[in-house]
Write an enzyme that holds these catalytic residues in place. Structure first.
Site, short mmCIF file in Angstrom:
data_model
loop_
_atom_site.label_atom_id
_atom_site.label_comp_id
_atom_site.label_asym_id
_atom_site.label_seq_id
_atom_site.Cartn_x
_atom_site.Cartn_y
_atom_site.Cartn_z
N ASN A 111 0.84 -1.20 0.00
CA ASN A 111 0.00 0.00 0.00
C ASN A 111 0.87 1.25 0.00
O ASN A 111 1.93 1.28 0.62
CB ASN A 111 -0.88 0.00 1.27
CG ASN A 111 -1.79 1.22 1.35
OD1 ASN A 111 -2.44 1.58 0.36
ND2 ASN A 111 -1.84 1.86 2.50
N HIS A 113 0.92 5.11 1.21
CA HIS A 113 0.22 5.96 2.19
C HIS A 113 0.96 7.29 2.33
O HIS A 113 2.18 7.31 2.51
CB HIS A 113 0.18 5.25 3.55
CG HIS A 113 -0.52 6.07 4.59
ND1 HIS A 113 -1.90 6.22 4.61
CD2 HIS A 113 -0.04 6.82 5.61
CE1 HIS A 113 -2.22 7.03 5.62
NE2 HIS A 113 -1.12 7.41 6.24
N SER A 140 4.90 6.62 2.39
CA SER A 140 5.45 5.30 2.73
C SER A 140 4.81 4.23 1.86
O SER A 140 3.64 4.36 1.48
CB SER A 140 5.12 4.95 4.19
OG SER A 140 5.56 5.94 5.09
N ASP A 149 -2.95 0.83 7.85
CA ASP A 149 -1.66 1.46 7.49
C ASP A 149 -0.55 1.04 8.44
O ASP A 149 0.27 1.87 8.87
CB ASP A 149 -1.82 3.00 7.48
CG ASP A 149 -2.86 3.47 6.47
OD1 ASP A 149 -2.96 2.86 5.40
OD2 ASP A 149 -3.57 4.44 6.77
C1 GRF Z 1 -2.12 9.24 -2.88
O1 GRF Z 1 -1.75 10.40 -2.21
C2 GRF Z 1 -1.91 8.05 -2.00
O2 GRF Z 1 -0.84 8.19 -1.12
C3 GRF Z 1 -3.19 8.00 -1.22
O3 GRF Z 1 -4.18 8.41 -2.13
C4 GRF Z 1 -3.61 9.24 -3.14
C5 GRF Z 1 -3.97 8.63 -4.44
O4 GRF Z 1 -3.66 9.40 -5.54
N1 GRF Z 1 -3.38 6.71 -0.63
P1 GRF Z 1 -3.89 8.84 -7.02
O5 GRF Z 1 -5.30 8.29 -7.12
O6 GRF Z 1 -2.86 7.79 -7.31
O7 GRF Z 1 -3.72 10.05 -7.90
#
Ligand code: GRF
Length: 221
Positions: A111, A113, A140, A149
């Site tokens: 994942n 995050h 991360s 997370d």
């Molecule tokens: C990213 O900031 C990711 O860290 C978080 O959601 C956002 C997704 O962006 N989990 P995208 O859909 O890849 O543009």
């Protein structure tokens, strides 16, 4: 596709800019991956457009229609079983996966995050970093476990918090850095054996002392 190509499924819920970064890196030859399937829990996720343009098979498994989380997870599981990827990347997938699903694909789901975990699991990470007066923020990548997370950390990328930053400006600056992080992390899986254990993350048979950090050359060190 040669036998060393890593088969990847990507789960999204929204814009899909990180998915796009993976697609672009695959097209440019940086990533030796086959993006075998993109799965979205939302029919209107913008990232589906990137996937379709790239000719990647897509599945929409709407979470809104599912009678329960278990039922939705079961739909995702079936789809992943059919795809049988080496790695599942949650890139902006805004649903918590249930324990059964996590156990079934243990060690294969990672994942992205937007915080320097273990700081700030959950939502509003930019606001939380600013409220805490942090000098740095970042993103991360971690193995997915039952906790939110919470799984073993694989990699991180940092940015400075600048005077006058608000959540929007921080998010704007972190975006391109996340894209580099997600590509470098998937690349790590294409080149080295990355495994999760109760002790943490093993890379080529060595236990990592902590998350690998993204450097200016887009390498994890
Ligand atoms: C990213 O900031 C990711 O860290 C978080 O959601 C956002 C997704 O962006 N989990 P995208 O859909 O890849 O543009």
């Amino acid at each position: 596709m040669d036998s060393g190509t890593l088969s990847v499924a990507v789960l999204i819920s929204g814009t899909g800019s990180n998915l796009k970064a993976i697609i672009d890196a695959q097209k440019s030859g940086r990533l030796n991956v086959d993006i075998a399937r993109v799965i979205s829990n939302k029919a209107d996720a913008g990232g589906l457009v990137f996937a379709r343009e790239a000719g990647i098979p897509c599945s929409v498994i709407p979470s809104a229609d599912a009678p329960s989380r278990e039922a939705h997870d079961a739909g995702i599981s079936r789809c992943l079983d059919e795809t049988d990827p080496d790695l599942v990347v949650l890139a902006g997938y805004m649903r918590i996966l249930g324990g059964e699903m996590v156990a079934r694909f243990r060690g294969k789901i990672i994942n992205l995050h937007p915080s320097l975990l273990p700081k700030y699991p959950g939502l509003d990470t930019y606001r939380k970093a600013l409220d805490a007066g942090d000098a740095e923020h970042g993103s991360s990548m971690h193995f997915v476990t039952e906790g939110l997370d919470d799984g073993p950390l694989i990699s991180q990328a940092k940015i400075p918090v600048l005077p006058g930053d608000d959540p929007e400006s921080l998010a704007r600056r972190l975006g391109p850095v996340e894209h580099r992080l997600v590509v470098a992390t998937v690349e790590l899986f294409t080149r080295r054996k990355v495994e999760m254990s109760p002790d943490g993350v093993w890379v080529d048979g060595e236990l990592s002392a902590g998350p690998m950090m993204l450097n200016e050359d887009d390498q994890l060190v």
